[in-house]
Scaffold this motif. Structure first.
Motif, short mmCIF file in Angstrom:
data_model
loop_
_atom_site.label_atom_id
_atom_site.label_comp_id
_atom_site.label_asym_id
_atom_site.label_seq_id
_atom_site.Cartn_x
_atom_site.Cartn_y
_atom_site.Cartn_z
N VAL A 197 -1.92 -2.68 15.26
CA VAL A 197 -1.59 -3.59 14.16
C VAL A 197 -0.47 -4.50 14.66
O VAL A 197 0.56 -4.03 15.14
CB VAL A 197 -1.15 -2.82 12.90
N THR A 198 -0.69 -5.79 14.53
CA THR A 198 0.31 -6.77 14.99
C THR A 198 0.89 -7.53 13.82
O THR A 198 0.32 -7.55 12.73
CB THR A 198 -0.33 -7.74 15.99
N ASP A 199 2.04 -8.15 14.09
CA ASP A 199 2.74 -8.91 13.05
C ASP A 199 2.88 -8.09 11.76
O ASP A 199 2.63 -8.57 10.65
CB ASP A 199 2.01 -10.23 12.74
N ALA A 200 3.25 -6.83 11.92
CA ALA A 200 3.34 -5.91 10.79
C ALA A 200 4.72 -5.94 10.17
O ALA A 200 5.72 -6.20 10.86
CB ALA A 200 2.99 -4.49 11.23
N HIS A 201 4.77 -5.66 8.91
CA HIS A 201 6.06 -5.51 8.24
C HIS A 201 5.91 -4.59 7.04
O HIS A 201 4.84 -4.52 6.41
CB HIS A 201 6.62 -6.87 7.80
N VAL A 202 6.97 -3.88 6.74
CA VAL A 202 7.04 -3.02 5.55
C VAL A 202 7.75 -3.79 4.47
O VAL A 202 8.88 -4.29 4.68
CB VAL A 202 7.77 -1.70 5.84
N GLY A 203 7.11 -3.90 3.31
CA GLY A 203 7.70 -4.62 2.20
C GLY A 203 7.75 -3.79 0.94
O GLY A 203 7.10 -2.75 0.81
N LEU A 204 8.56 -4.23 -0.02
CA LEU A 204 8.72 -3.55 -1.29
C LEU A 204 8.07 -4.39 -2.38
O LEU A 204 8.20 -5.63 -2.39
CB LEU A 204 10.20 -3.34 -1.61
N ARG A 205 7.38 -3.74 -3.29
CA ARG A 205 6.70 -4.44 -4.36
C ARG A 205 7.04 -3.79 -5.70
O ARG A 205 7.01 -2.56 -5.83
CB ARG A 205 5.19 -4.41 -4.16
N VAL A 206 7.33 -4.62 -6.68
CA VAL A 206 7.57 -4.14 -8.04
C VAL A 206 6.35 -4.51 -8.87
O VAL A 206 6.02 -5.71 -8.99
CB VAL A 206 8.84 -4.75 -8.64
N GLY A 207 5.71 -3.49 -9.42
CA GLY A 207 4.53 -3.71 -10.23
C GLY A 207 4.87 -3.86 -11.69
O GLY A 207 6.05 -3.99 -12.07
N PRO A 208 3.87 -3.81 -12.53
CA PRO A 208 4.09 -4.00 -13.96
C PRO A 208 4.76 -2.79 -14.59
O PRO A 208 4.79 -1.69 -14.03
CB PRO A 208 2.67 -4.19 -14.50
N GLU A 209 5.30 -3.00 -15.78
CA GLU A 209 5.87 -1.90 -16.54
C GLU A 209 4.74 -1.02 -17.07
O GLU A 209 3.72 -1.52 -17.54
CB GLU A 209 6.70 -2.44 -17.71
N LEU A 210 4.94 0.30 -16.97
CA LEU A 210 3.96 1.27 -17.45
C LEU A 210 4.45 1.78 -18.80
O LEU A 210 5.48 2.46 -18.88
CB LEU A 210 3.81 2.41 -16.45
N THR A 211 3.71 1.46 -19.83
CA THR A 211 4.21 1.72 -21.19
C THR A 211 3.74 3.05 -21.76
O THR A 211 4.24 3.46 -22.81
CB THR A 211 3.77 0.59 -22.12
N THR A 212 2.79 3.71 -21.12
CA THR A 212 2.31 4.99 -21.64
C THR A 212 2.36 6.05 -20.53
O THR A 212 2.35 5.72 -19.33
CB THR A 212 0.87 4.88 -22.18
N ARG A 213 2.35 7.27 -20.94
CA ARG A 213 2.35 8.38 -19.99
C ARG A 213 1.01 8.45 -19.25
O ARG A 213 0.96 8.86 -18.08
CB ARG A 213 2.64 9.70 -20.70
N SER A 214 -0.06 8.04 -19.89
CA SER A 214 -1.37 8.03 -19.25
C SER A 214 -1.42 7.02 -18.12
O SER A 214 -2.07 7.26 -17.08
CB SER A 214 -2.46 7.72 -20.28
N GLU A 215 -0.76 5.89 -18.29
CA GLU A 215 -0.72 4.90 -17.21
C GLU A 215 0.01 5.45 -15.99
O GLU A 215 -0.38 5.19 -14.84
CB GLU A 215 -0.04 3.62 -17.70
#
Length: 790
Positions: A84-102
Motif C-alpha cells: 500500500v502506497t501513499d497511505a495515511h491513518v486518519g480520524l473520522r467523526v461520524g453522526p450522532e447515535l441517538t438510540t442504543r440500537s444504533e
C-alpha cells in the motif's frame, strides 16, 4: 395496446410481443450500463475486501470534555499481497447515535470499510506511511484537540480510525481499512444522572475436597493448586482485588472462595494426587493466601458486600431438575445459613444475604421460587430475560416488584455483557470500554427521569476482562452523567410503574443455558450421600469433624461453576461419596467363623472394631438366631446391647445363649443406630449345638456318687485312728484291739485303701469329668471350630 394494434402490418398479438420485448430491453439497459462500467466499481470492491486491518489500542480520555486533547494509538497491518502506497491513518467523526440500537448496529459492523464513517478531521491530524508492505504492522499515534472534532450537542458520536492509500492494482486513494468505535460527549454535568450499581464478583471454581486429616488440625485436601495461581500477583483474583479496591462497586462474594483461601493461609493444606495419595501444599503459598486476604479485607472496608449461598449453587439446575428429589432444597437453605458466618469470620464484615443470582440473570417462575426459598427476597435478573413489554421509550429502573414480597433486580443486558469475550488484545479491550460508556450515556439521555441501573457482569471475569471493566468504571465514575450506588439501594428504589413485572414462562428459558444444567441424577446422588452422612453422624462423639467438611462438599457439588465441566463434576461427586463410604466402613463388625456350643448355655462374643480417631457410641449390636427353637439369644430370638468403642480400639460384646436341641444354627450380627437404622454390613456365622444326653448325665451322676462314698470311707478311717490313739493314752485292757502308733494297720484296711487310691489314680478321665471354663475370647477373628465362653 390499441395504439400498437393500429401499427401498419401488425396484428394485436404481435404488437403485445413487441411491447414486452421493448420493455425488457429498457429494463435491462441500466444493468447493461453497469456491466459496461464495471471497472468503476473497483474502489467499492477493494473497500469490501478489508485488505488492511486497523487496531485501535487506546483512546484517551475515554470520555473527553472541553479543553481535552484526544490521543489515539494503535496499529495498521497490511493483510493483502500488494504493498500500500501513499497511505495515511486518519480520524473520522461520524453522526450522532441517538438510540442504543444504533450503537449496537455500529458495533456489529465496526471493521467494515463500506459503511459510512463520516469525514476526516483534517490532514493536520493524521499519520502518513510512504509504503505499507504486505504482512507488516505499523504503529501510529495521533493527538487532536477535542474542539477540532466539531462535536455538536451532547451525545454519543461514531468515531472511526481509517487507513487510506492505494495499490498497484487500484491506483486511486481509497479507504482500505477502518475501526469504528464511540465517542461519548457530555462536557458539562448532566441535569439528571443515572445511579449505577456495578457488581464486582469474587467467585472461583471448586477447589476443596471433603477429605481432612486425622489430627486436631484436620488438614484440608485440595483438588489441585490452581487457586494459588489465581491469588498470586498478576493472577485473576489478585487483579480483581487490586483493581476493585479503588472503585465504587458492590462486592459479590462466594463464601466458599473465602473458606478455601483461609484454609490455604493456615499453611497445612494438602494436594490430591492421581494415585489417591496426597502431598503437602507449598509453604510459600501460605504467604500468598494471607496477603490476598489482607488486601481483600482492606478493599471491602466500608463497601457493600453481598454473600451468595456457599459455593454459589446452580439455582436454575435446582429449580428444573432438583426439586423432584427430596431434600434438595434443604441444601440451599444450609448454604445460605453458613454464608454470612463464613464472610464475617474471614473478612470481619457483615454481608447481605438477601440476594440470589441465577446464571446470566435468566429467570422463570420455578427459578424465582427456588431462589427465594432460602430466605433471599431479591433476585438479580437481566433485561434480556425479563424483557420490557410495556413499550416504554426508555430503560426503566432495576427494581421490579414481582409479587409475594419478592423484588427482581433487573440488570441491564447491554452493559452487563459488554466485557465478555477475548479481551487479551488491547484493541478488543478499548472497543469494549468505549461501547460500555456509549451505552451508559445513551441510556442516561433517554429521559429526564432519574433511574437506578444495575450492571451484573459475568461471574468469573478473566484478568483482561477485569482490567477493561475497571477502566470503564473509572471513566464512568469520573464522568458527568452517572453516579455510583450500592446494590441494596438500587433494590429499594421506587420502581417504574410502566416497567414489566411479569416473569417469563419456563418455556422461554434459554435452551443454551438449559443444556448446561446439572441432570436429575446428580441430585439423586447428592441425596444418597446426604443419607449416608446422616446415618454416620449419629454414632460420632464429635460430629463436627465429619459433618462440616462433608456438608460443605455437598454444597460444592451443586456449584454453578460445574457448568460445561460435566466430567470434572462427576469425578468430584464420586470422590465425596467414596470417601464417606471409606470412613463409614472404619466402624464395623469383625467376621466370625463357625462356633461350637457344647452344653445347654454359653456366651457368644462379637467384636466391634473402630478405626476412627474419635470414639463412637449410640450404636446397638443385635444378635439374631435364625432358629430360636434350637438356639435362643438372651432367652428370645434376638438380643440387643449398646456399643461404645474408643477411637482406634475394638470392643468385644458377649451374648448369653441357651440351646434346646442339637444341630447347626445360623446367627446374624448387625449394628444399628439408636434410631433403628442398619449400620454397616451384617456378619453371619454358624453355631454348632451339641445337646447333653440323659445317659451322659447318668454317668456324671455315678461318678459323683463314687466320690461321695470315697470321702465317707476316708472320714470313718480317720475317726477310728483317733479313737485308738485315745485308748492308747489311757489304761489298756488285755486282748483289746488297739491302733497304736507304729503298729501295722490291719491288712484288709491297707489293701482297701491302697486299692482305692490306685484305682483313683490310674482310672482314665471320664467324659463326665467337669472341664475348666475357657478363657475369654480375644478380639481377633475366631478360628475354625472355636469354643465359646461358658
Amino acid at each position: 395496446m390499441a395504439e400498437a394494434a393500429d401499427f401498419q402490418g401488425t396484428s394485436a398479438s404481435p404488437a403485445r410481443r413487441w411491447l414486452r420485448r421493448a420493455g425488457t430491453l429498457l429494463a435491462g439497459a441500466p444493468l447493461l450500463a453497469g456491466l459496461l462500467q464495471l471497472p468503476a466499481a473497483g474502489p467499492a470492491q477493494a473497500a469490501s475486501s478489508g485488505s488492511v486491518s486497523v487496531s485501535l489500542d487506546s483512546l484517551s480520555p475515554s470520555a473527553p470534555t472541553d479543553g481535552d486533547t484526544l490521543t489515539v494509538s494503535g496499529t495498521v497491518t497490511n493483510n493483502g499481497k500488494q504493498a500500500v502506497t501513499d497511505a495515511h491513518v486518519g480520524l473520522r467523526v461520524g453522526p450522532e447515535l441517538t438510540t442504543r440500537s444504533e450503537i449496537d448496529s455500529v458495533a456489529r459492523h465496526s471493521d467494515e470499510p463500506q459503511a459510512g464513517s463520516g469525514t476526516e478531521v483534517g490532514d493536520k491530524y493524521e499519520e502518513k506511511f510512504d509504503k505499507l508492505a504486505p504482512g507488516v504492522a505499523e504503529h501510529f499515534t495521533i493527538s487532536v484537540p477535542v474542539d477540532k472534532l466539531d462535536l455538536g450537542d451532547d451525545g454519543v458520536y461514531e468515531f472511526g480510525v481509517t487507513l487510506s492509500g492505494q495499490t498497484s492494482a487500484q491506483a486511486w486513494d481509497q479507504v482500505l481499512g477502518i475501526q469504528r468505535t464511540f465517542l461519548p460527549w457530555q462536557p458539562s454535568e448532566a441535569d439528571t444522572k443515572t445511579k449505577t450499581s456495578f457488581l464486582w464478583p469474587l467467585i472461583s471454581t471448586v477447589h476443596m475436597t471433603a477429605k481432612t486429616g486425622a489430627g486436631e488440625l484436620q488438614t484440608p485436601e485440595f483438588l489441585d493448586d490452581e487457586l494459588a495461581k489465581e491469588l498470586a500477583p498478576g493472577g485473576r483474583l489478585a487483579q480483581m482485588v487490586d483493581l476493585g479496591k479503588d472503585l465504587d462497586v458492590t462486592w459479590v462474594i462466594d463464601p466458599d472462595l473465602l473458606a478455601s483461601v483461609d484454609a490455604m493461609a493456615a499453611g497445612n493444606y494438602r494436594l490430591q494426587g492421581a494415585d489417591g495419595t496426597s502431598t503437602p501444599g507449598p509453604r510459600e503459598h501460605q504467604a500468598v493466601a494471607k496477603q490476598w486476604l489482607a488486601a481483600l479485607q482492606k478493599a471491602v472496608a466500608g463497601k457493600e458486600v453481598v454473600a451468595l449461598p456457599f459455593a454459589d449453587p446452580d439455582l436454575a439446575s435446582l429449580a428444573h431438575k432438583g426439586t423432584s428429589v427430596t431434600g434438595s432444597l434443604s441444601h440451599l437453605k444450609d448454604a445460605t445459613d453458613v454464608a454470612a458466618i463464613t464472610v464475617k469470620t474471614v473478612l470481619h464484615v457483615t454481608p447481605s444475604t438477601d440476594f440470589a443470582w441465577p446464571v446470566d440473570g435468566a429467570v422463570d417462575p420455578s427459578i424465582m421460587k427456588v431462589a427465594t426459598s432460602a430466605g433471599a427476597d431479591r433476585v438479580i435478573a437481566r433485561s434480556d430475560s425479563l424483557q420490557e413489554t410495556g413499550g416504554l421509550p426508555y430503560t426503566p429502573s432495576a427494581a421490579r416488584p414481582v409479587g409475594g414480597g419478592t423484588t427482581a433486580v433487573v440488570a441491564d443486558a447491554r452493559l452487563s455483557t459488554a466485557f465478555e469475550g477475548d479481551l487479551t488484545k488491547a484493541g478488543s479491550a478499548t472497543l469494549a470500554v468505549q461501547r460500555f460508556l456509549a451505552q451508559s450515556l445513551a441510556l442516561n439521555m433517554q429521559t429526564d427521569k432519574q433511574r437506578s441501573i444495575v450492571v451484573a457482569p459475568q461471574r468469573m471475569p478473566t484478568a483482561s476482562q477485569a482490567q477493561a471493566m475497571a477502566a470503564a468504571l473509572k471513566a464512568l465514575q469520573g464522568g458527568t452523567w452517572s453516579q455510583s450506588q450500592d446494590l441494596s439501594a438500587a433494590a429499594k428504589d421506587k420502581p417504574d410503574p410502566g416497567a414489566t413485572t411479569r416473569i417469563p414462562s419456563t418455556r422461554a428459558y434459554p435452551s443454551s443455558l438449559r443444556r448446561q444444567e446439572l441432570p436429575k441424577e446428580v441430585f439423586g446422588q447428592i441425596a444418597r450421600t446426604q443419607d449416608k452422612l446422616d446415618n454416620f453422624r449419629v454414632i460420632l462423639s464429635d460430629q463436627s469433624r465429619v459433618v462440616t467438611p462433608f456438608g460443605r462438599a455437598i454444597n460444592r457439588e451443586m456449584s454453578t461453576s460445574w457448568r460445561g465441566r460435566d466430567g470434572e463434576a462427576d469425578s468430584y461427586r464420586n470422590g465425596v461419596e467414596a470417601w464417606l463410604d471409606d470412613l463409614t466402613e472404619q466402624v464395623k463388625l469383625i467376621d466370625k467363623s463357625e462356633t461350637k456350643l457344647s452344653g445347654r448355655s454359653a456366651t457368644i462374643p462379637v467384636t466391634v472394631q473402630n478405626n476412627l480417631v474419635q470414639p463412637v457410641d449410640h450404636l446397638v449390636l443385635r444378635l439374631t438366631s435364625s432358629m430360636p427353637t434350637r438356639l435362643k439369644i438372651g432367652g428370645k430370638a434376638y438380643y440387643e446391647q449398646p456399643v461404645e468403642v474408643s477411637g482406634g480400639h475394638s470392643q468385644s460384646v458377649k451374648f448369653t445363649t441357651s440351646a434346646n436341641a442339637n444341630g447347626r444354627v445360623t446367627v446374624i450380627a448387625q449394628l444399628y443406630t439408636e434410631d433403628g437404622r442398619e449400620y454397616g454390613d451384617a456378619v453371619t456365622f454358624d453355631v454348632k449345638v451339641t445337646e447333653v444326653t440323659p445317659t451322659v448325665m447318668l454317668v456324671i451322676g455315678g461318678g459323683v456318687l463314687l466320690l461321695v462314698l470315697a470321702g465317707f470311707r476316708m472320714y470313718t478311717q480317720r475317726k477310728r485312728a483317733a479313737a485308738r490313739q485315745t485308748d492308747e493314752d489311757g489304761p489298756g485292757t488285755a486282748g483289746e484291739d488297739t491302733d497304736e502308733p507304729g503298729n501295722p494297720e490291719a491288712p484288709g484296711d491297707r489293701l482297701l485303701e491302697e486299692s482305692d487310691s490306685t484305682s483313683r489314680a490310674d482310672d482314665p478321665e471320664q467324659p463326665s469329668d467337669p472341664a475348666p471354663d475357657t478363657a475369654p475370647e480375644s478380639a481377633d477373628p475366631s478360628g475354625t471350630g472355636e469354643r465359646v465362653d461358658r
